[in-house]
Design an enzyme around this catalytic site. Structure first.
Site, PDB file in Angstrom:
ATOM      1  N   ASP A 107       0.929  -1.128   0.041  1.00  0.00           N
ATOM      2  CA  ASP A 107      -0.106   0.041   0.058  1.00  0.00           C
ATOM      3  C   ASP A 107       0.751   1.079  -0.243  1.00  0.00           C
ATOM      4  O   ASP A 107       2.064   1.143   0.330  1.00  0.00           O
ATOM      5  CB  ASP A 107      -1.017  -0.078   1.129  1.00  0.00           C
ATOM      6  CG  ASP A 107      -1.847  -1.119   1.374  1.00  0.00           C
ATOM      7  OD1 ASP A 107      -2.149  -1.674   0.325  1.00  0.00           O
ATOM      8  OD2 ASP A 107      -2.219  -1.555   2.235  1.00  0.00           O
TER       9      ASP A 107
HETATM   10  N1  URA Z   1      -1.104  -6.016   3.795  1.00  0.00           N
HETATM   11  C1  URA Z   1      -1.814  -4.646   3.943  1.00  0.00           C
HETATM   12  O1  URA Z   1      -2.853  -4.447   4.579  1.00  0.00           O
HETATM   13  N2  URA Z   1      -1.045  -3.645   3.338  1.00  0.00           N
HETATM   14  C2  URA Z   1       0.148  -4.050   2.514  1.00  0.00           C
HETATM   15  O2  URA Z   1       0.625  -3.056   1.742  1.00  0.00           O
HETATM   16  C3  URA Z   1       0.509  -5.441   2.529  1.00  0.00           C
HETATM   17  C4  URA Z   1      -0.107  -6.237   3.308  1.00  0.00           C
END
Ligand code: URA
Length: 245
Positions: A107
């Site tokens: 993310d």
């Molecule tokens: N899980 C999440 O919530 N975000 C990420 O970036 C990776 C795994």
């Protein structure tokens, strides 16, 4: 079958200047192919089997590149975006021509280990849902994480869309108003770690990926920094994609 390319194109891709500048360098006799001075910048060379030298420096030609990035917050895991800076924008010039892409996504506000490569086969193998490549995260969580959460993660968590995750390993480093944890998941669903904590009534404040398969994030890489994988690291990624971390 061997793939030959124009010498000037190979050198331009490696950042040795424009084709015009390379033509001049060839004229000046500073470019050698297999020990012999090149006399034509348009000559066809197989960069995988020939030794190309510029000013005595041998080109480290490789078809595939395997990079480890410590992804910083604020950039997206893509190669192009109209709105945000991408991880590809952070790559040093010397790696740009490989056209490496991120293996999976973190993310925008997640930090940590991101593999970038132009090896589609390896990327596919690492991302295949059948492979269950484990991914380890550090998660700082709002709320007191407890043994019930550990059990719930172990059983698999039902997410907001009804999907039940595979069993995940939750370790509490420090519990309190904010809890420090590590989580190992075997899949890569959208926002998976955040949604797993949400399902047990907690919110992830900070998330960082520490490991993917057998490959650990190099702690000496500052956010935004990138380096090539060592041969050993690449092996650990290729051979130990499954199983425990
Ligand atoms: N899980 C999440 O919530 N975000 C990420 O970036 C990776 C795994």
């Amino acid at each position: 079958m061997r793939k030959t390319q124009r010498l000037d194109k190979i050198l331009a891709n490696f950042g040795f200047g424009t084709r015009k500048e390379i033509k001049q360098a060839v004229k000046n006799g500073i470019v050698r192919v297999d020990g012999v001075a090149a006399n034509d910048s348009g000559m066809h060379v197989d960069p995988e089997s020939s030794a190309i030298e510029v000013n005595g420096e041998v080109l480290n030609y490789r078809k595939y590149i395997y990079l480890m990035m410590n992804k910083p917050q604020g950039v997206i895991s893509a190669t192009f975006d109209l709105k945000h800076r991408t991880v590809a924008d952070l790559l040093p010039e010397e790696y740009r021509h490989f056209e490496a892409f991120p293996v999976g996504r973190l993310d925008i506000d997640t930090e940590g280990l991101l593999i970038m490569t132009n090896d589609g086969q390896l990327a596919h193998e690492l991302l295949s849902p059948k492979r269950h490549v484990p991914k380890r995260y550090y998660a700082l969580v709002e709320g007191c994480v407890n043994d019930m959460d550990i059990s719930a993660f172990k059983c698999g968590i039902i997410l907001d869309d009804g999907y039940k995750t595979l069993p995940a390993e939750l370790t509490i480093i420090k519990a309190g108003e904010y809890s420090e944890t590590e989580v190992v998941i075997m899949e890569g669903k959208f926002h998976q770690v955040k949604r797993m904590f949400e399902a047990v009534g907690k919110r992830v404040k900070f998330l960082k990926r520490l490991q993917m398969g057998g490959l650990k994030l190099d702690n000496s890489l500052a956010p935004g920094q990138v380096r090539e994988l060592t041969a050993q690291e690449l092996n650990s990624l290729k051979n130990k994609q499954e199983g425990a971390l």
